[in-house]
Scaffold this active site. Structure first.
Site, PDB file in Angstrom:
ATOM      1  N   CYS A  26       4.791  16.268  16.985  1.00 11.89           N
ATOM      2  CA  CYS A  26       4.083  16.586  18.220  1.00 11.89           C
ATOM      3  C   CYS A  26       3.517  15.276  18.762  1.00 11.89           C
ATOM      4  O   CYS A  26       4.096  14.221  18.551  1.00 11.89           O
ATOM      5  CB  CYS A  26       2.998  17.629  17.972  1.00 11.89           C
ATOM      6  SG  CYS A  26       1.792  17.148  16.724  1.00 11.89           S
ATOM      7  N   HIS A 568      -0.926 -12.155  -6.605  1.00 11.38           N
ATOM      8  CA  HIS A 568      -0.459 -11.426  -7.789  1.00 11.38           C
ATOM      9  C   HIS A 568       1.063 -11.438  -7.782  1.00 11.38           C
ATOM     10  O   HIS A 568       1.699 -10.733  -7.010  1.00 11.38           O
ATOM     11  CB  HIS A 568      -0.982  -9.990  -7.760  1.00 11.38           C
ATOM     12  CG  HIS A 568      -0.887  -9.293  -9.078  1.00 11.38           C
ATOM     13  ND1 HIS A 568       0.301  -8.841  -9.606  1.00 11.38           N
ATOM     14  CD2 HIS A 568      -1.853  -8.976  -9.981  1.00 11.38           C
ATOM     15  CE1 HIS A 568       0.072  -8.263 -10.765  1.00 11.38           C
ATOM     16  NE2 HIS A 568      -1.227  -8.328 -11.022  1.00 11.38           N
TER      17      HIS A 568
END
Length: 647
Positions: A26, A568
């Site tokens: 929608c 990391h």
């Protein structure tokens, strides 16, 4: 927003393509019919960048995106090997989740009306514009231009049974064109004139009850629903060589007379009864009707029950020439926008202020999910204020019998033409009252903004999701070689905007692409990830190496501007215990942008079964309001990838 990446993340997190029976969208939501809702990772989806919220209503699994939903939907469909509404094509038997009757009804209504909203909206807006032109005397009702524009605006509503027949058949999995033929038959001019003649009409000795089907809703819904069963039953007993002729012929020949004799009149009675019930409520209950309906309309939107009111709204405009519910929807939307505005005026947090202002603007345009889910419900009290504001504005509107005269447009500023008519001034006043009440109540009631505590980045070197969540508040572990005390970070020291340059050559990806919830859910901080094409890591900032894990896979930095950062390398690479990593600096070292920090053997790490995607994040995000991307998808060392904006 990277729509392609977001669509891939969503596809994976809803349980994969094999779990999708149907998907539509929608104005703000992807609406999935999943074979099993339990297979979807709702929690991770809720924390995926680009996703404003996740909810299950009427059996639908709904992912709230916002204004970008059409682009995300197109990307999602492009990543699927089957049509998004073709059902399961995996070749295996799938046991679908059973829905209770009420959920199944809401799912059916929303699935039918969502696809046709553009047609109704466009036609309704044209009707509203025509009404506006006539009201201001810019067009005469006797002019040919008026006649043509009126026909354009009325077309979708007059032939609504045909449009609904197509959408209903599609939702039920039956032939859409047989449905259209049924709708066309009951609207045929000859039949319409016959039923309106006042003469006694029979078919096969049975009486045909006079009824008007133009602009009707419920009769065609029931007719096509019955047609789906007739079509499937005839299809089962018909030889393949005769299906093309027999199935549509029998279906149409059975359903159209049945509709005229029984289904149609029954549908008209149901529709008129529902319309009459709401009209009676607003005509007799005065301000209490608006107080109750306006104050609870946002709750209906949350549960998806507002779709059940769409047939009533359409029926009211068709039968009476006006509707009471549309103004209630509008004041509820304006109140949500008003509460978000109240949050923006009250908060001292720059990030919250920016989000609240932007979502209030979209709320005023009639798209309230970002304000409702992203701000008001998040802080709770603003949502309560929005309900109260809508109730107050709704009470004012209903006291003066405020009406909408056309259907179309968003229930916001673009939908103002819907209320142009005798009660126009009261509609505008009611919207202003609802907005102001919600904003003022939000400001008075206030709200609590949780400020997450952040530990120094030294503690955050383990990539395992559960351990990361724990160590985010912990002291440095024995895995970390800490810097001398002179490098300790003052947590609440004043920070400045920080430009972050790429430490690695490779492809820039959102954190949602990292296969570790500690990063993908931004538990440890915000930023981006890089899929490396080379095995080198250089400093992305000017500052100090705060920590270096013994395994070599994680590096903590503190910039001169106060940003605490974590690089990391890979996912779960701590398990390699330093193998394939070669650090070039030690904790406490002073570094500048481009200085070599680490070398690693990318190919060997991947051969060992580990991902090398590398998050580059700011961990003290409570001191930074936002991450601003540089918009690059591929970078080399020392190219700008994002800027952390200080509060």
């Amino acid at each position: 927003m990277d729509q392609q990446q977001l669509s891939k993340d969503i596809l994976k997190l809803v349980g994969g393509e094999e779990n999708i029976d149907q998907v539509t969208h929608c104005m703000t939501r992807l609406r999935f019919n999943l074979n099993d809702n339990d297979k979807a990772d709702k929690k991770t989806l809720q924390n995926t960048p680009g996703v404003m919220g996740v909810m299950i209503n009427g059996g639908q699994f709904q992912v709230i995106i916002g204004n970008e939903v059409p682009k995300v939907y197109n990307a999602l469909v492009g990543n699927m090997s089957k049509s998004p509404d073709a059902g399961t094509s995996s070749g295996t038997t799938v046991t679908k989740e059973k829905k209770n009757p009420l959920s199944a009804l809401f799912d059916f209504i929303s699935g039918v009306f969502t696809p046709i909203l553009p047609a109704i909206t466009g036609a309704g807006m044209i009707k509203g514009i025509v009404a506006l032109l006539v009201t201001f005397g810019w067009m005469s009702e006797t002019s040919s231009a008026y006649q043509i524009l009126s026909a354009i605006g009325d077309g979708a509503f007059y032939f609504l049974p045909i449009i609904l027949a197509i959408s209903t058949a599609r939702k039920l999995g039956s032939n859409m064109y047989i449905g259209a033929a049924i709708g066309g038959a009951i609207l045929h001019p000859t039949l319409t004139a016959l039923l309106a003649s006042g003469e006694s009409v029979t078919f096969a000795g049975l009486p045909v009850i006079a009824a008007t089907y133009a602009s009707s809703v419920i009769p065609i819904l029931i007719a096509v629903w019955l047609a789906s069963y007739v079509e499937k039953a005839v299809d089962k007993v018909t030889h393949a060589s005769l299906k093309l002729i027999v199935v549509p012929t029998v279906t149409i020949l059975v359903i159209v007379p049945l509709t005229l004799i029984a289904v149609g009149p029954l549908g008209v009675i149901i529709g008129d009864s529902l319309t009459g019930a709401f009209s009676w409520l607003f005509d007799n209950a005065g301000l209490f009707a608006g107080l109750i309906v306006g104050g609870t309309f946002s709750l209906l939107i949350i549960t998806g029950m507002h779709y059940a009111l769409v047939p009533i709204m359409i029926g009211s405009v068709a039968a009476l020439g006006y509707d009471y519910l549309i103004p209630m929807m509008m004041v509820a939307n304006f109140a949500q926008a008003g509460s978000a505005l109240g949050v923006a005026l009250k908060t001292k947090n720059k990030q919250t202020k920016s989000l609240a202002f932007s979502t209030s603007i979209t709320g005023f345009m009639g798209i309230t999910e970002p304000a409702m889910y992203g701000v008001n419900m998040k802080y709770k009290k603003p949502f309560i204020a929005a309900l109260l504001g809508a109730g107050i504005g709704g009470a004012f509107m209903s006291y003066f019998n405020t009406k909408a005269y056309v259907i179309g447009g968003l229930a916001g500023l673009p939908g103002i033409p819907m209320v142009i008519g005798d009660t126009f001034i009261y509609a505008i006043m009611g919207l202003v009252i609802g907005t102001a009440a919600a904003a003022i109540l939000t400001y008075i009631l206030g709200f609590e903004e949780a400020v997450p505590a952040q530990a120094p980045v030294a503690a955050q070197t383990e990539s395992n999701a559960s351990q990361s969540a724990v160590t985010a508040q912990a002291a440095p572990t024995n895995e970390t070689s800490t810097a001398p005390s002179t490098t300790t970070v003052e947590e609440e020291a004043k920070v400045e905007d920080q430009e972050v340059y790429s430490p690695i050559t490779g492809e820039v990806k959102p954190l949602s692409a990292v296969n570790d919830p500690a990063f993908s859910e931004e538990i440890m901080g915000q930023g981006f990830a890089i899929q490396p094409s080379e095995g080198r890591v250089v400093s992305p900032i000017n500052g100090t190496v705060f920590s270096l894990s013994k395994s070599g896979h994680a590096i903590g930095l503190v910039s001169d501007s106060g940003a605490e950062m974590l690089i990391h390398i890979g996912i779960d690479t701590v398990k390699l215990k330093g193998q394939f990593f070669s650090p070039k600096v030690q904790a406490g070292a002073r570094v500048s942008v481009g200085d070599l920090l680490m070398e690693f053997d990318r190919e060997e790490i991947e051969k060992a079964g580990y991902e090398t995607i590398t998050p580059v994040i700011v961990t003290n995000m409570h001191q930074y309001g936002a991450i601003q991307s540089a918009g690059k998808t591929n970078v080399r060392e020392t190219e700008l990838i994002y800027t952390a904006k200080a509060l």
